[in-house]
Design an enzyme around this catalytic site. Structure first.
Site, PDB file in Angstrom:
ATOM      1  N   GLU A   1       3.547   6.662  -9.826  1.00  0.00           N
ATOM      2  CA  GLU A   1       4.274   7.645  -8.584  1.00  0.00           C
ATOM      3  C   GLU A   1       5.867   7.804  -9.040  1.00  0.00           C
ATOM      4  O   GLU A   1       6.408   8.360  -8.630  1.00  0.00           O
ATOM      5  CB  GLU A   1       3.609   7.527  -7.384  1.00  0.00           C
ATOM      6  CG  GLU A   1       2.521   7.318  -6.699  1.00  0.00           C
ATOM      7  CD  GLU A   1       2.163   6.771  -6.169  1.00  0.00           C
ATOM      8  OE1 GLU A   1       1.678   6.911  -4.932  1.00  0.00           O
ATOM      9  OE2 GLU A   1       1.105   5.982  -5.846  1.00  0.00           O
TER      10      GLU A   1
ATOM     11  N   SER B   1       0.964  -1.134  -0.064  1.00  0.00           N
ATOM     12  CA  SER B   1      -0.122   0.059   0.173  1.00  0.00           C
ATOM     13  C   SER B   1       0.697   1.334  -0.395  1.00  0.00           C
ATOM     14  O   SER B   1       2.135   1.240  -0.197  1.00  0.00           O
ATOM     15  CB  SER B   1      -1.068   0.085   1.016  1.00  0.00           C
ATOM     16  OG  SER B   1      -0.473   0.617   2.298  1.00  0.00           O
ATOM     17  N   LYS B   2      -0.406   2.417   0.008  1.00  0.00           N
ATOM     18  CA  LYS B   2       1.230   3.415  -0.381  1.00  0.00           C
ATOM     19  C   LYS B   2       2.184   3.535   0.817  1.00  0.00           C
ATOM     20  O   LYS B   2       2.916   4.395   0.723  1.00  0.00           O
ATOM     21  CB  LYS B   2      -0.490   4.300   0.080  1.00  0.00           C
ATOM     22  CG  LYS B   2       0.397   6.212  -0.287  1.00  0.00           C
ATOM     23  CD  LYS B   2      -0.414   6.169  -2.209  1.00  0.00           C
ATOM     24  CE  LYS B   2      -0.273   8.087  -2.020  1.00  0.00           C
ATOM     25  NZ  LYS B   2       0.146   7.831  -3.501  1.00  0.00           N
ATOM     26  N   ARG B   3       2.089   3.299   2.194  1.00  0.00           N
ATOM     27  CA  ARG B   3       3.139   3.755   3.039  1.00  0.00           C
ATOM     28  C   ARG B   3       3.912   2.800   2.792  1.00  0.00           C
ATOM     29  O   ARG B   3       5.180   2.838   2.842  1.00  0.00           O
ATOM     30  CB  ARG B   3       1.926   3.268   4.212  1.00  0.00           C
ATOM     31  CG  ARG B   3       1.947   1.846   4.627  1.00  0.00           C
ATOM     32  CD  ARG B   3       1.267   1.994   5.767  1.00  0.00           C
ATOM     33  NE  ARG B   3       0.712   0.462   6.389  1.00  0.00           N
ATOM     34  CZ  ARG B   3       1.656  -0.443   6.792  1.00  0.00           C
ATOM     35  NH1 ARG B   3       2.363  -0.356   7.278  1.00  0.00           N
ATOM     36  NH2 ARG B   3       0.259  -1.872   6.199  1.00  0.00           N
TER      37      ARG B   3
END
Ligand code: GLU
Length: 428
Positions: A211, A201-203
């Site tokens: 990105e 995920s993003k973290r």
């Protein structure tokens, strides 16, 4: 039999790393075997599907070096076909209508066996599966159904996809059976996990290819990293071009355990590719990154930026790091490390040395790094200082940083006027 595989993204979001990896392995499989790799857009959800996502997915695939054969197939253009196929199963007595919806009857007590290319045998009892919606009451097709209609239509022979689809596969196998078609070979890849074992995920450092692109990861590094996430090439070497991977790809090397995403390793790999890539090819990318970060490049010539890239190439793991490392070459309000400034500039003797150094530099005719260095060493010797006593304060004075490229080269590139102005500013 010619291999025919496909990548079937839904344009309801950006291409994420897991999907990019799925595309990559299907592509490698096709190219390795002289088969075809097709692109099918699963845009059945008209509300959530968006053109910008589609464009981005197509662009990201191209960026990664993944090309496709034949025309792109759009599921949104095939609704009539799905309805006709669903009707055919009703006519054959295998399905029924419930209002506007078309529903497939699940036969009870059957064991569906799948010989997965990655996991081996998987068996599921149909008692665990409900009747399957084929066409929803809003007229749109359900994924498991239209996926099979299209995979049959396209002559797909192998399907490599994420483990999250394992539960769909027996349902799909039943649709093949209902249409009297042979199912393809399936291979389900364990999902990508973050270093902490949780779903990516993003973290963990971003999930979309986009990105990484905007952080200045090179496509060669991205695909190289992704191909090692779940595939063992059969040798310890880790740096592979796509062409090399195509030659040695073998589905037998696919791992059946979860792959861990390691951003540090990806960065390391990216650094390797940055060093290898020549400055000319890095220049437009670096300029793009600088501009996207608000650097004003008007009046800055390419030669100047190229020189800096050459100096910083070995020090950056991503092109975005260049923007942070080399900001002092583009603006006067560059970031200053507070701790470093306190340590090296907050004392009178260092300030005095800076002024002496600046004074000597003022009369230097050729502002070249060898000459600048000679001046620095001479002052150090005369005043019984260590060269570092002058170098450290100077570095922080001219760049705001305690690290970077060789100081004297940095000074040469910045030019006499700027260097002296910054040294004076720091010393007074
Ligand atoms: N649209 C599906 C997905 O993105 C495709 C799955 C498949 O490959 O069958 O997960």
């Amino acid at each position: 039999m010619q291999v025919r595989v496909r990548f079937a993204p839904s344009p309801t979001g950006f291409l994420h790393l897991g999907s990019a990896r799925t595309a990559l392995f299907n592509w490698l499989f096709a190219r390795n075997s002289g088969g075809k790799f097709l692109l099918r857009i699963e845009d059945t959800d008209k509300v959530r599907s968006e053109k910008r996502f589609l464009d981005e997915i197509v662009e990201d695939l191209k960026w990664l070096g993944i090309d496709w054969d034949e025309e792109i197939v759009f599921q949104s253009q095939r609704f009539d076909i799905y309805r006709a196929k669903a009707q055919a199963l009703i006519d054959a007595g295998l399905a029924y209508r419930e209002g506007e919806a078309y529903i497939f009857k699940m036969e009870k007590g059957r064991v569906i066996e799948i010989d997965d290319m990655i996991h081996g045998k998987i068996s599921v009892n149909t008692d665990e599966i409900k009747d399957q919606v084929m066409i929803k009451s809003d007229g749109s097709p359900a994924y498991n159904f239209c996926c099979v209609v299209d995979d049959i239509h396209l002559g797909i022979t192998h399907i490599i996809r994420g483990d999250d689809h394992i539960s769909n596969t027996p349902k799909q196998v039943l649709f093949y059976e209902a249409f009297g078609a042979t199912p393809p070979r399936f291979g389900h890849m364990p999902l990508i996990m973050g270093a902490d074992g949780a779903k990516l995920s993003k973290r963990h450092g971003g999930v979309s290819v986009e990105e990484y692109k905007s952080e200045g990861f090179l496509p060669e590094a991205m695909v190289n990293y992704l191909m090692l996430l779940g595939w063992y090439p059969g040798e310890e070497r880790e740096i592979f071009t796509l062409e090399e991977a195509v030659k040695i790809y073998n589905v037998k090397g696919m791992s059946d355990v979860q792959a861990k995403f390691d951003i540090q390793k990806l960065k390391w790999m990216n650094g390797e590719y940055i060093v290898k890539r020549d400055v000319k090819r890095l220049l437009p990318l670096v300029k793009g990154i600088l501009q996207a970060r608000g650097f004003d490049l008007s009046g800055v010539d390419d030669g100047y930026i190229s020189k800096l890239i050459e100096m910083y190439k070995v020090r950056m793991k991503t092109l975005a790091e260049f923007a942070a490392l080399a900001d002092c070459f583009f603006k006067d309000d560059y970031e200053v490390e507070e701790k470093g400034a306190k340590k090296h500039l907050d004392n009178e003797s260092n300030k005095a040395n800076l002024m002496i150094f600046a004074g000597e530099l003022a009369s230097l005719e050729e502002f070249k790094h060898e000459k600048i260095e000679a001046v620095c060493r001479e002052i150090a010797e005369k005043r019984s200082l260590k060269a570092g006593d002058i170098i450290h304060p100077t570095r922080i004075a001219i760049s705001g940083k305690t690290f970077g490229a060789g100081l004297f080269e940095m000074m040469e590139v910045l030019g006499k006027e700027k260097v002296i102005a910054r040294m004076t500013r720091a010393a007074t």
